[in-house]
Design a protein around this motif. Structure first.
Motif, PDB file in Angstrom:
ATOM      1  N   ILE A 112      88.728 -19.120  65.710  1.00  0.00           N
ATOM      2  CA  ILE A 112      88.424 -20.364  65.387  1.00  0.00           C
ATOM      3  C   ILE A 112      87.107 -20.029  64.787  1.00  0.00           C
ATOM      4  CG2 ILE A 112      87.745 -22.527  65.946  1.00  0.00           C
ATOM      5  CD1 ILE A 112      89.984 -22.523  67.996  1.00  0.00           C
ATOM      6  N   GLY A 113      86.755 -20.480  63.601  1.00  0.00           N
ATOM      7  CA  GLY A 113      85.716 -19.973  62.656  1.00  0.00           C
ATOM      8  C   GLY A 113      85.277 -18.625  62.805  1.00  0.00           C
ATOM      9  N   PHE A 114      86.152 -18.029  62.115  1.00  0.00           N
ATOM     10  CA  PHE A 114      86.136 -16.422  61.897  1.00  0.00           C
ATOM     11  C   PHE A 114      84.556 -15.893  61.622  1.00  0.00           C
ATOM     12  CE2 PHE A 114      86.244 -12.514  59.921  1.00  0.00           C
ATOM     13  CZ  PHE A 114      87.413 -11.593  60.574  1.00  0.00           C
ATOM     14  N   ASN A 115      84.098 -15.060  62.446  1.00  0.00           N
ATOM     15  CA  ASN A 115      82.432 -14.369  62.062  1.00  0.00           C
ATOM     16  C   ASN A 115      82.596 -13.104  62.608  1.00  0.00           C
ATOM     17  OD1 ASN A 115      80.906 -14.479  64.414  1.00  0.00           O
ATOM     18  ND2 ASN A 115      81.915 -16.507  64.390  1.00  0.00           N
ATOM     19  N   TRP A 116      81.600 -12.147  62.311  1.00  0.00           N
ATOM     20  CA  TRP A 116      81.366 -10.542  62.817  1.00  0.00           C
ATOM     21  C   TRP A 116      80.324 -10.843  63.792  1.00  0.00           C
ATOM     22  CZ3 TRP A 116      84.966  -6.824  61.766  1.00  0.00           C
ATOM     23  CH2 TRP A 116      85.771  -7.107  60.692  1.00  0.00           C
ATOM     24  N   ASP A 117      79.546 -11.825  64.167  1.00  0.00           N
ATOM     25  CA  ASP A 117      78.297 -11.772  64.743  1.00  0.00           C
ATOM     26  C   ASP A 117      78.241 -11.141  65.970  1.00  0.00           C
ATOM     27  OD1 ASP A 117      77.728 -13.426  62.655  1.00  0.00           O
ATOM     28  OD2 ASP A 117      77.328 -15.176  63.756  1.00  0.00           O
TER      29      ASP A 117
END
Lengths: 316, 290
Positions: free
Chosen positions: B54-59
């Motif tokens: 959910i809310g794809f990111n690489w952070d």
């Protein structure tokens, strides 16, 4: 007569030896094992000398020679200690449940997998179920802590399906025990099927053909051909497992337990670590692990003898 | 014949379903973890992530690789795995070759074998082992992680059994051509024993990569900690030194942890499928003898 036989012996072996090795005397063979021999000496045999501290009040400043001998003091303390009895029980409960389930589950799984005729499907299944074996308990405990936490997926699912309150899988003694046992089976059952699958592929197909001609159903074939054919290997695996009834898996328990559930979750190995390396009770910890090693040694010897007697198994 | 009957067909259908469900259950936890690692902080914290990010990111991955301690540990692990595996393969396979000879060719073979097997049956335990490393001055030394477990007796026996199954004629032909034992080992036995060697290599590599406890007790100081030990302090002990505190406050512990767990397992996930075909063969031939 003696001289006669010895020359006879020489006559027999000399040509053979020279043909086999010639100038290459088997000194080379001794050199080949030398690195392993030295390493084992330093890292396995030298520490055995350190066991003497189980009978001492070892102080690092006094060393092995200067520390006072106290005889069986640590062993006496160990057997009078209620907590030690508790962790021995915990160790036995964990190890025995795992041994039994890690026989039954892989055996059944191998039987089911053996019925699969589609090779691609079979191989994919194998790839998937072997994988957890290769992941470390650090990785898996990270996953389990997340999955089994109060807001983890497992509890969400249980709440959704049955409407029950979150379960403290890692914080409640009984649930902790179940978690340890079943997560170990989950990790290892796949890998443990390998040996049974190998035995299954070794069964003579003519047996099945004959049974087929006689009109035996697949169920009958499994009961009267497959299972009897696997019995010897099952006996070997079961008897060899006897040697590990005091091995509850340090890595797993160490990465999942917490002081909250020591009463139901602490095992001998984790206790030795805390006493020995954290509290600095070198002598007591060594006494406890010596006790464990001795029991383990006896059990391993018995198990190998049994495996040899009942299934003709030898390791080399 | 039997697989044409109706009851067997019904069984077969159920069998495929059961096997598929069990196999997926083996992968699902890891897959879920991967999805959490890619997800948005708040969604992960609220436990809303299940099978899709959910809310794809690489952070989380950027954070993990931004931590110097993590990168240093990664390098320590690579070193110990490469050096440790290479040394172990050499020492164990050459010893196994010598020990695979019959006792009348290699006198003393049985004594050596028992010398090794005894260490399998009985070990001095944790504390004497620790004191040995201390006395040898190997604390904080990479070799404290490599040397103690280098000789793996079980692997020697596995290889030894494999070498014994190599046809005698191959070795005799090499001897007739003038090769010595060492040459025969290198040019004949190693190449024909690739499945067994690859199996041992896989086990040793995985063992090194996953081994955390030795690093925990022998390595003081973050610059020497192998990745598995570093992970253990992060995941199990909840230690977050080395991460920017301001970022930590804003980041979800859950996504960060998930990314770390996944990265530490990644090399194994990558190597495993290639070596799988070897290890099944290797174990079976080494373990099940005629």
């Amino acid at each position: 007569m003696d001289a006669m036989t010895s020359t006879d012996h020489n006559l027999k072996t000399t040509p053979k030896a020279s043909k086999r090795s010639g100038y290459r005397v088997p000194v080379v063979l001794h050199l080949m094992v030398l690195p392993a021999v030295l390493l084992v000496f330093v890292f396995s045999y030298l520490p055995m000398g350190g066991i003497v501290m189980a009978f001492q009040d070892y102080k690092a400043s006094l060393g092995f020679t200067g520390s006072p001998f106290v005889g069986l003091k640590h062993f006496r303390y160990m057997f009078e200690n209620d907590y030690f009895m508790k962790i021995t029980m915990n160790t036995l409960i964990f190890a025995c449940s795992k041994i039994i389930l890690n026989l039954i589950v892989p055996f059944s799984f191998a039987l089911l997998l053996n019925e699969v005729r589609h090779m691609g499907f079979k191989r994919s299944i194998q790839t998937m179920v072997y994988l957890p074996h290769f992941l470390s308990w650090v990785t898996l405990s990270g996953i389990l802590i997340d999955l089994l936490g109060q807001t983890g997926v497992a509890n969400q699912l249980l709440t959704f399906l049955f409407g029950i309150k979150p379960i403290f899988f890692l914080g409640d003694g009984t649930w902790f025990r179940l978690t340890i046992i079943f997560s170990d089976v989950w990790k290892e059952f796949g890998f443990n099927t390998i040996i049974f699958l190998a035995a299954l592929s070794g069964i003579n197909p003519a047996l099945y053909e004959a049974a087929e001609v006689d009109g035996a159903s697949r169920m009958k074939q499994t009961l009267h051909i497959t299972i009897p054919s696997l019995t010897p290997i099952l006996i070997v695996v079961a008897t060899l497992a006897l040697g590990s009834v005091l091995n509850a898996n340090f890595d797993q328990v160490f990465n999942l337990y917490s002081p909250m559930i020591y009463q139901q979750g602490d095992i001998i190995d984790t206790f030795v670590y805390r006493e020995g390396l954290l509290s600095g009770q070198f002598s007591f910890a060594t006494a406890v692990s010596l006790f464990k090693s001795m029991i383990g040694l006896v059990l391993i010897i018995i198990s190998y003898r049994l495996a040899y007697r009942f299934a003709g198994y030898r390791i080399f | 014949m039997y697989h044409k009957t109706l009851s067997y067909r019904v069984f077969n259908l159920f069998n495929y379903i059961v096997l598929a469900v069990i196999s997926i259950a083996c992968l699902l936890p890891l897959y879920h973890l991967l999805m959490v690692s890619f997800s948005d902080t708040s969604a992960a914290n609220a436990g809303r992530v299940t099978l899709w990010p959910i809310g794809f990111n690489w952070d989380a991955y950027a954070q993990t690789f931004g931590n110097d301690n993590f990168v240093t540990s990664l390098w320590v692990s690579v070193k110990r795995t490469v050096i440790g595996t290479a040394l172990a393969l050499f020492v164990n396979s050459i010893a196994a070759y010598a020990l695979s000879k019959d006792n009348h060719v290699f006198r003393g073979r049985n004594i050596y074998l028992w010398y090794f097997v005894i260490t399998m049956l009985f070990s001095a335990g944790l504390v004497p082992g620790y004191i040995l490393i201390l006395k040898l001055g190997l604390l904080n030394n990479l070799f404290a992680l490599i040397l103690p477990g280098l000789v793996a007796v079980y692997n020697i026996i596995l290889l030894l059994n494999f070498f014994r199954s190599v046809p005698k004629e191959l070795e005799e032909a090499a001897f007739i051509d003038g090769a010595g034992y060492f040459r025969t080992f290198i040019s004949i036995f190693l190449p024909v024993s690739m499945p067994a060697i690859a199996t041992i290599a896989l086990f040793t590599m995985v063992g090194h990569w996953n081994s955390y406890f030795d690093g925990l007790i022998y390595m003081k100081g973050a610059q020497n900690l192998p990745l598995a030990s570093f992970m253990q302090t992060l995941i199990v002990q909840g230690n977050t030194t080395g991460f920017d505190p301001a970022v930590i406050a804003n980041m979800s512990q859950r996504t960060l942890r998930a990314s770390q767990i996944f990265i530490s397992a990644l090399p194994i996930l990558l190597v495993y499928p290639f070596l799988q075909r070897f290890f099944v063969k290797g174990i079976v031939i080494g373990a099940v003898k005629e």
